[in-house]
Design a protein around this motif. Structure first.
Motif, PDB file in Angstrom:
ATOM      1  N   TRP A 222       0.843  -1.202   0.000  1.00  0.00           N
ATOM      2  CA  TRP A 222       0.000   0.000   0.000  1.00  0.00           C
ATOM      3  C   TRP A 222       0.878   1.251   0.000  1.00  0.00           C
ATOM      4  O   TRP A 222       0.643   2.182  -0.775  1.00  0.00           O
TER       5      TRP A 222
ATOM      6  N   MET B  96       0.930   4.002  -3.071  1.00  0.00           N
ATOM      7  CA  MET B  96       0.571   5.391  -2.822  1.00  0.00           C
ATOM      8  C   MET B  96       1.760   6.341  -3.021  1.00  0.00           C
ATOM      9  O   MET B  96       1.593   7.555  -3.013  1.00  0.00           O
TER      10      MET B  96
ATOM     11  N   THR C 190      -6.284   2.425   5.315  1.00  0.00           N
ATOM     12  CA  THR C 190      -5.565   2.306   4.045  1.00  0.00           C
ATOM     13  C   THR C 190      -6.544   2.141   2.891  1.00  0.00           C
ATOM     14  O   THR C 190      -6.342   2.714   1.817  1.00  0.00           O
TER      15      THR C 190
ATOM     16  N   GLU D 121      -6.906   4.906  -0.098  1.00  0.00           N
ATOM     17  CA  GLU D 121      -6.699   4.490  -1.484  1.00  0.00           C
ATOM     18  C   GLU D 121      -7.922   4.774  -2.356  1.00  0.00           C
ATOM     19  O   GLU D 121      -7.807   5.131  -3.523  1.00  0.00           O
TER      20      GLU D 121
END
Length: 69
Positions: free
Chosen positions: A12, A16, A51, A55
């Motif tokens: 993640w 990102m 998260t 996202e």
């Protein structure tokens, strides 16, 4: 109940484009706490959910959420 693995948290962060510092800031936690999650693998469910929300670019204010839907 789904939990997040260290590998998933690292993935993640990479997706990102975050550093340790920016990932921690995005999650609203300290850098040391973020590093502890990666070191120990004890990642709270709320971090996993955060998260996903980050996202998907969901608003952090629940009142704004109804405006998005």
């Amino acid at each position: 109940m789904e939990t997040m693995t260290v590998d998933a948290l690292r993935a993640w962060q990479k997706r990102m484009g975050y550093t340790y510092d920016t990932a921690a800031q995005a999650l609203g936690i300290g850098r040391t706490t973020y590093a502890d999650y990666l070191r120990t693998g004890k990642i709270p469910r709320v971090v996993f959910l955060a998260t996903l929300a980050i996202e998907k670019q969901l608003p952090s204010n629940p009142r704004q959420f109804t405006q998005v839907c």
